[in-house]
Write a protein that holds these residues in place. Structure first.
Motif, PDB file in Angstrom:
ATOM      1  N   MET A  92       3.261  -7.706  66.285  1.00  8.80           N
ATOM      2  CA  MET A  92       4.477  -8.498  66.554  1.00  8.80           C
ATOM      3  C   MET A  92       4.091  -9.963  66.743  1.00  8.80           C
ATOM      4  SD  MET A  92       7.662  -7.561  66.622  1.00  8.80           S
ATOM      5  CE  MET A  92       9.260  -8.157  67.139  1.00  8.80           C
ATOM      6  N   PRO A  93       4.793 -10.903  66.119  1.00  8.76           N
ATOM      7  CA  PRO A  93       4.494 -12.335  66.282  1.00  8.76           C
ATOM      8  C   PRO A  93       4.894 -12.802  67.676  1.00  8.76           C
ATOM      9  CG  PRO A  93       6.485 -12.049  65.012  1.00  8.76           C
ATOM     10  CD  PRO A  93       5.926 -10.678  65.237  1.00  8.76           C
ATOM     11  N   ARG A  94       4.371 -13.949  68.053  1.00 11.11           N
ATOM     12  CA  ARG A  94       4.715 -14.498  69.369  1.00 11.11           C
ATOM     13  C   ARG A  94       6.155 -15.008  69.357  1.00 11.11           C
ATOM     14  NH1 ARG A  94       0.421 -14.478  72.089  1.00 11.11           N
ATOM     15  NH2 ARG A  94      -1.656 -14.714  71.197  1.00 11.11           N
ATOM     16  N   PRO A  95       6.847 -14.847  70.468  1.00 15.74           N
ATOM     17  CA  PRO A  95       8.230 -15.354  70.530  1.00 15.74           C
ATOM     18  C   PRO A  95       8.257 -16.873  70.464  1.00 15.74           C
ATOM     19  CG  PRO A  95       7.528 -14.507  72.664  1.00 15.74           C
ATOM     20  CD  PRO A  95       6.451 -14.142  71.680  1.00 15.74           C
ATOM     21  N   LEU A  96       9.382 -17.426  70.031  1.00 19.43           N
ATOM     22  CA  LEU A  96       9.536 -18.878  69.975  1.00 19.43           C
ATOM     23  C   LEU A  96       9.728 -19.416  71.381  1.00 19.43           C
ATOM     24  CD1 LEU A  96      11.873 -19.308  66.894  1.00 19.43           C
ATOM     25  CD2 LEU A  96       9.389 -19.319  67.010  1.00 19.43           C
ATOM     26  N   ARG A  97       8.883 -20.390  71.739  1.00 18.41           N
ATOM     27  CA  ARG A  97       8.965 -20.976  73.078  1.00 18.41           C
ATOM     28  C   ARG A  97       9.227 -22.463  72.988  1.00 18.41           C
ATOM     29  NH1 ARG A  97       8.394 -17.186  76.399  1.00 18.41           N
ATOM     30  NH2 ARG A  97       7.085 -15.372  76.029  1.00 18.41           N
ATOM     31  N   ARG A  98       9.228 -23.063  74.156  1.00 15.86           N
ATOM     32  CA  ARG A  98       9.654 -24.459  74.223  1.00 15.86           C
ATOM     33  C   ARG A  98       8.949 -25.410  73.254  1.00 15.86           C
ATOM     34  NH1 ARG A  98      10.665 -27.824  79.783  1.00 15.86           N
ATOM     35  NH2 ARG A  98      10.230 -29.881  78.955  1.00 15.86           N
ATOM     36  N   PRO A  99       7.619 -25.321  73.069  1.00 12.34           N
ATOM     37  CA  PRO A  99       6.967 -26.261  72.131  1.00 12.34           C
ATOM     38  C   PRO A  99       7.534 -26.200  70.717  1.00 12.34           C
ATOM     39  CG  PRO A  99       5.335 -25.156  73.483  1.00 12.34           C
ATOM     40  CD  PRO A  99       6.645 -24.466  73.750  1.00 12.34           C
ATOM     41  N   PHE A 100       7.999 -25.020  70.332  1.00 12.40           N
ATOM     42  CA  PHE A 100       8.596 -24.875  68.999  1.00 12.40           C
ATOM     43  C   PHE A 100       9.792 -25.818  68.838  1.00 12.40           C
ATOM     44  CE2 PHE A 100      11.907 -23.079  66.329  1.00 12.40           C
ATOM     45  CZ  PHE A 100      11.234 -22.744  65.178  1.00 12.40           C
ATOM     46  N   PHE A 101      10.551 -25.975  69.916  1.00 17.28           N
ATOM     47  CA  PHE A 101      11.772 -26.781  69.853  1.00 17.28           C
ATOM     48  C   PHE A 101      11.522 -28.264  70.126  1.00 17.28           C
ATOM     49  CE2 PHE A 101      13.056 -22.451  70.881  1.00 17.28           C
ATOM     50  CZ  PHE A 101      13.995 -22.226  69.886  1.00 17.28           C
ATOM     51  N   ALA A 102      10.339 -28.577  70.672  1.00 19.47           N
ATOM     52  CA  ALA A 102      10.044 -29.961  71.047  1.00 19.47           C
ATOM     53  C   ALA A 102       9.538 -30.759  69.853  1.00 19.47           C
ATOM     54  CB  ALA A 102       9.020 -29.982  72.176  1.00 19.47           C
ATOM     55  N   ARG A 103      10.259 -30.641  68.738  1.00 17.54           N
ATOM     56  CA  ARG A 103       9.873 -31.318  67.502  1.00 17.54           C
ATOM     57  C   ARG A 103      11.128 -31.860  66.841  1.00 17.54           C
ATOM     58  NH1 ARG A 103       7.769 -27.418  63.712  1.00 17.54           N
ATOM     59  NH2 ARG A 103       8.976 -25.885  64.841  1.00 17.54           N
ATOM     60  N   ASP A 104      10.925 -32.576  65.760  1.00 20.16           N
ATOM     61  CA  ASP A 104      12.030 -33.128  64.989  1.00 20.16           C
ATOM     62  C   ASP A 104      13.082 -32.052  64.729  1.00 20.16           C
ATOM     63  OD1 ASP A 104      13.180 -35.164  62.982  1.00 20.16           O
ATOM     64  OD2 ASP A 104      12.895 -33.356  61.791  1.00 20.16           O
ATOM     65  N   VAL A 105      14.331 -32.403  64.981  1.00 12.08           N
ATOM     66  CA  VAL A 105      15.417 -31.429  64.905  1.00 12.08           C
ATOM     67  C   VAL A 105      15.576 -30.827  63.497  1.00 12.08           C
ATOM     68  CG1 VAL A 105      17.241 -33.149  64.459  1.00 12.08           C
ATOM     69  CG2 VAL A 105      17.798 -31.013  65.635  1.00 12.08           C
ATOM     70  N   HIS A 106      15.232 -31.601  62.460  1.00  9.45           N
ATOM     71  CA  HIS A 106      15.346 -31.067  61.098  1.00  9.45           C
ATOM     72  C   HIS A 106      14.228 -30.081  60.785  1.00  9.45           C
ATOM     73  CE1 HIS A 106      18.553 -33.859  60.314  1.00  9.45           C
ATOM     74  NE2 HIS A 106      17.816 -34.809  60.850  1.00  9.45           N
ATOM     75  N   ALA A 107      13.043 -30.365  61.308  1.00  7.85           N
ATOM     76  CA  ALA A 107      11.927 -29.429  61.133  1.00  7.85           C
ATOM     77  C   ALA A 107      12.256 -28.107  61.809  1.00  7.85           C
ATOM     78  CB  ALA A 107      10.644 -30.019  61.720  1.00  7.85           C
ATOM     79  N   VAL A 108      12.802 -28.176  63.007  1.00  5.46           N
ATOM     80  CA  VAL A 108      13.179 -26.955  63.718  1.00  5.46           C
ATOM     81  C   VAL A 108      14.278 -26.217  62.957  1.00  5.46           C
ATOM     82  CG1 VAL A 108      14.151 -26.011  65.848  1.00  5.46           C
ATOM     83  CG2 VAL A 108      12.535 -27.925  65.947  1.00  5.46           C
ATOM     84  N   ALA A 109      15.267 -26.955  62.487  1.00  6.11           N
ATOM     85  CA  ALA A 109      16.383 -26.333  61.763  1.00  6.11           C
ATOM     86  C   ALA A 109      15.864 -25.533  60.567  1.00  6.11           C
ATOM     87  CB  ALA A 109      17.372 -27.405  61.303  1.00  6.11           C
ATOM     88  N   ARG A 110      14.948 -26.130  59.808  1.00  7.28           N
ATOM     89  CA  ARG A 110      14.398 -25.440  58.636  1.00  7.28           C
ATOM     90  C   ARG A 110      13.621 -24.198  59.037  1.00  7.28           C
ATOM     91  NH1 ARG A 110      13.923 -27.640  53.765  1.00  7.28           N
ATOM     92  NH2 ARG A 110      14.869 -29.674  53.382  1.00  7.28           N
TER      93      ARG A 110
END
Length: 193
Positions: free
Chosen positions: A1-19
């Motif tokens: 099972m992959p690691r769950p998405l945590r805060r660092p995942f979201f602490a990036r450019d909003v378009h990168a996260v959206a993709r």
DNA sequence: TATGAGATCAACT
DNA sequence: GTTGATCTCATAC
């Protein structure tokens, strides 16, 4: 099972996260599925709720990334966003459509529908099917009742103008899974097929 | 397939 | 008082 998405995942450019959210799995109390459509909003964007500064409604957008911003739409529906970038950036990704995989019976019950395709094909529908309301505004995405998992497969991402807005209508900040049958609306390239 | 009305709340003028 | 990051149902073509 992959690691769950945590805060660092979201602490990036909003378009990168959206993709990167396209194809990711989103569950709320064990109900949800694969994210197939999102839109990006940034405080420099006239269409964003945060454009004119902080208010009581949008306060969560101005907080730390990795939290849920839930607002009422047209007085009727709830819509959920994921806060991105750094605190104060006031950017977020609106979750517009999900391909149901988990808790489909619960979604059907809440939505009063049989057609799987219509369970989560729109931001208001997503919240109704998953049971997300204003009571969940500001919750962290990395812990229950939320659960988020990165995508494991390759995806082709379609982009296009956002839906239902009247400002900055030409910015291509809607992202979706090319060819998905669970989109709230097809993308242009797909419709022309 | 396409367009229009109604529901109903918080922000803003 | 007006306007939305919407959805459903009804009516028309």
């Amino acid at each position: 099972m992959p690691r769950p998405l945590r805060r660092p995942f979201f602490a990036r450019d909003v378009h990168a996260v959206a993709r990167e959210l396209i194809g990711a799995t989103m569950l709320f109390k064990g109900v949800g599925g694969r994210i197939v459509e999102v839109e990006a909003y940034h405080h420099t964007d006239p269409a964003a709720h945060s454009y004119n500064g902080q208010t009581r409604r949008n306060a969560v957008m101005f907080g730390p990334p990795g939290h849920a911003y839930v607002y009422r739409s047209y007085g009727i529906h709830w819509c959920v966003n994921f806060v991105c970038e750094e605190e104060g950036s006031a950017s977020a990704v609106l979750i517009r459509a999900i391909e149901p995989t988990d808790g489909i019976a619960a979604m059907r019950r809440r939505r009063g529908l049989k057609d799987e395709r219509l369970l989560c094909s729109g931001p208001g529908r997503v919240c109704e099917a998953l049971g997300i309301t204003g009571a969940h505004n500001g919750l962290a995405l990395a812990k229950p009742p939320f659960a988020l998992w990165p995508r494991r497969d390759d995806v082709t991402i379609a982009t296009g103008p956002r839906i239902g807005i009247t400002k900055a209508v030409d910015l291509p900040w809607r992202y979706g899974l090319q060819g998905s049958r669970f989109l709230s609306k097809p993308f242009r390239a797909q419709a022309a097929r």
